[in-house]
Each structure stands twice: as C-alpha cells, then as structure tokens.
Design a protein around this motif. Structure first.
Motif, mmCIF file in Angstrom:
data_model
loop_
_atom_site.group_PDB
_atom_site.id
_atom_site.type_symbol
_atom_site.label_atom_id
_atom_site.label_comp_id
_atom_site.label_asym_id
_atom_site.label_seq_id
_atom_site.Cartn_x
_atom_site.Cartn_y
_atom_site.Cartn_z
ATOM 1 N N GLY A 101 134.031 33.538 87.312
ATOM 2 C CA GLY A 101 133.270 34.775 87.367
ATOM 3 C C GLY A 101 133.358 35.515 88.683
ATOM 4 O O GLY A 101 132.807 36.614 88.817
ATOM 5 N N ARG A 102 134.057 34.931 89.670
ATOM 6 C CA ARG A 102 134.126 35.586 90.984
ATOM 7 C C ARG A 102 135.543 35.947 91.376
ATOM 8 O O ARG A 102 135.857 37.099 91.594
ATOM 9 C CB ARG A 102 133.516 34.678 92.054
ATOM 10 N N MET A 103 136.403 34.937 91.503
ATOM 11 C CA MET A 103 137.775 35.206 91.921
ATOM 12 C C MET A 103 138.662 34.008 91.629
ATOM 13 O O MET A 103 138.198 32.881 91.557
ATOM 14 C CB MET A 103 137.851 35.562 93.401
ATOM 15 N N ALA A 104 139.917 34.288 91.446
ATOM 16 C CA ALA A 104 140.939 33.258 91.276
ATOM 17 C C ALA A 104 142.166 33.712 92.053
ATOM 18 O O ALA A 104 142.489 34.897 92.084
ATOM 19 C CB ALA A 104 141.284 33.063 89.811
ATOM 20 N N THR A 105 142.823 32.748 92.694
ATOM 21 C CA THR A 105 143.990 33.076 93.501
ATOM 22 C C THR A 105 145.028 31.975 93.360
ATOM 23 O O THR A 105 144.681 30.803 93.240
ATOM 24 C CB THR A 105 143.613 33.232 94.990
ATOM 25 N N THR A 106 146.302 32.382 93.400
ATOM 26 C CA THR A 106 147.408 31.432 93.381
ATOM 27 C C THR A 106 148.156 31.513 94.699
ATOM 28 O O THR A 106 148.484 32.602 95.165
ATOM 29 C CB THR A 106 148.370 31.744 92.213
ATOM 30 N N TRP A 107 148.412 30.362 95.290
ATOM 31 C CA TRP A 107 149.211 30.248 96.500
ATOM 32 C C TRP A 107 150.514 29.583 96.122
ATOM 33 O O TRP A 107 150.545 28.656 95.314
ATOM 34 C CB TRP A 107 148.508 29.393 97.552
ATOM 35 N N THR A 108 151.593 30.038 96.719
ATOM 36 C CA THR A 108 152.905 29.470 96.456
ATOM 37 C C THR A 108 153.720 29.492 97.731
ATOM 38 O O THR A 108 153.528 30.363 98.584
ATOM 39 C CB THR A 108 153.617 30.243 95.325
ATOM 40 N N HIS B 184 158.703 22.917 96.778
ATOM 41 C CA HIS B 184 158.026 24.159 96.410
ATOM 42 C C HIS B 184 156.678 23.790 95.790
ATOM 43 O O HIS B 184 156.593 22.854 94.995
ATOM 44 C CB HIS B 184 158.881 24.931 95.398
ATOM 45 N N TYR B 185 155.624 24.517 96.171
ATOM 46 C CA TYR B 185 154.302 24.248 95.607
ATOM 47 C C TYR B 185 153.715 25.512 94.988
ATOM 48 O O TYR B 185 154.036 26.625 95.383
ATOM 49 C CB TYR B 185 153.336 23.687 96.661
ATOM 50 N N VAL B 186 152.835 25.291 94.012
ATOM 51 C CA VAL B 186 152.027 26.341 93.402
ATOM 52 C C VAL B 186 150.638 25.746 93.242
ATOM 53 O O VAL B 186 150.484 24.645 92.686
ATOM 54 C CB VAL B 186 152.566 26.775 92.023
ATOM 55 N N LEU B 187 149.627 26.436 93.736
ATOM 56 C CA LEU B 187 148.242 25.977 93.624
ATOM 57 C C LEU B 187 147.374 27.168 93.245
ATOM 58 O O LEU B 187 147.361 28.175 93.953
ATOM 59 C CB LEU B 187 147.757 25.381 94.950
ATOM 60 N N THR B 188 146.665 27.037 92.123
ATOM 61 C CA THR B 188 145.750 28.081 91.667
ATOM 62 C C THR B 188 144.334 27.528 91.699
ATOM 63 O O THR B 188 144.062 26.470 91.119
ATOM 64 C CB THR B 188 146.094 28.547 90.238
ATOM 65 N N LEU B 189 143.454 28.246 92.383
ATOM 66 C CA LEU B 189 142.039 27.885 92.474
ATOM 67 C C LEU B 189 141.212 29.001 91.853
ATOM 68 O O LEU B 189 141.558 30.177 91.972
ATOM 69 C CB LEU B 189 141.627 27.690 93.931
ATOM 70 N N PHE C 264 145.642 24.918 88.491
ATOM 71 C CA PHE C 264 147.018 24.472 88.411
ATOM 72 C C PHE C 264 147.480 23.983 89.768
ATOM 73 O O PHE C 264 147.160 24.582 90.791
ATOM 74 C CB PHE C 264 147.918 25.626 87.947
ATOM 75 N N PHE C 265 148.235 22.881 89.779
ATOM 76 C CA PHE C 265 148.875 22.394 91.001
ATOM 77 C C PHE C 265 150.225 21.798 90.625
ATOM 78 O O PHE C 265 150.324 20.981 89.709
ATOM 79 C CB PHE C 265 148.038 21.329 91.711
ATOM 80 N N ALA C 266 151.265 22.238 91.313
ATOM 81 C CA ALA C 266 152.601 21.683 91.115
ATOM 82 C C ALA C 266 153.271 21.535 92.469
ATOM 83 O O ALA C 266 153.118 22.386 93.350
ATOM 84 C CB ALA C 266 153.442 22.584 90.217
ATOM 85 N N LEU C 267 153.987 20.452 92.624
ATOM 86 C CA LEU C 267 154.778 20.188 93.826
ATOM 87 C C LEU C 267 156.087 19.563 93.354
ATOM 88 O O LEU C 267 156.081 18.477 92.770
ATOM 89 C CB LEU C 267 154.053 19.238 94.780
ATOM 90 N N GLU C 268 157.175 20.280 93.541
ATOM 91 C CA GLU C 268 158.471 19.856 93.028
ATOM 92 C C GLU C 268 159.528 20.006 94.107
ATOM 93 O O GLU C 268 159.405 20.847 94.995
ATOM 94 C CB GLU C 268 158.881 20.725 91.834
ATOM 95 N N PRO C 269 160.605 19.222 94.010
ATOM 96 C CA PRO C 269 161.719 19.441 94.934
ATOM 97 C C PRO C 269 162.219 20.885 94.824
ATOM 98 O O PRO C 269 162.292 21.439 93.731
ATOM 99 C CB PRO C 269 162.789 18.462 94.450
ATOM 100 N N ASN C 270 162.542 21.472 95.942
ATOM 101 C CA ASN C 270 162.965 22.877 95.993
ATOM 102 C C ASN C 270 164.481 22.962 95.794
ATOM 103 O O ASN C 270 165.234 23.255 96.707
ATOM 104 C CB ASN C 270 162.555 23.495 97.326
#
Length: 76
Positions: free
Chosen positions: A25-32, A16-21, A68-74
């Motif tokens: 001042g413009r935008m931020a998004t999290t992908w999972t 499982h991954y979570v990545l926030t970019l 933020f970035f995380a990659l862990e066993p699901n």
C-alpha cells in the motif's frame, strides 16, 4: 582527422542480482546490478548485504516484504 573510440564502461561483477521489496500500500522497488562475492560468501550473505545497503539508504524498507530475490552468475 578525428578518431572514434568505443565508450568505456565500468567492469561488471561476476554475479547479477535482482531484489524487489514491497511495503504494501505504500511503495515497491526493484534493485538490480552486478557484484563479485568473496570466495567464502554465500547466497544468504549477499542477500543480507543487499538488504543492509538498501535499508541504510532507505530505512523504511527495513520492514518491507521480499517479493523477489535472484542471484545468478553473470554469464550467458
């Protein structure tokens, strides 16, 4: 007579991954999501893969800060 079946779901990956970019001042998004890395893949390989995938879809994020970035066993 009707029967009830459980809804089908797509199989999940082994990790499982979570990545926030953030573009300040413009935008931020999290992908999972989940994925199954190849046997030779490293954590860095997956990070680069995700960044390339995201910036191919949204080029503005090529200069974004990683919040933020995380990659862990699901598994529990």
């Amino acid at each position: 007579m009707s029967s009830t079946t459980a809804p089908t779901t797509a199989p999940q990956g082994t990790h499982h991954y979570v990545l926030t970019l953030d573009l300040p001042g413009r935008m931020a998004t999290t992908w999972t999501g989940t994925l199954t890395p190849g046997t030779a893949d490293t954590r860095h390989d997956i990070y680069v893969l995700l960044r390339r995938h995201i910036t191919a879809e949204i080029p503005e994020y090529s200069r974004a800060n990683v919040v933020f970035f995380a990659l862990e066993p699901n598994q529990l």
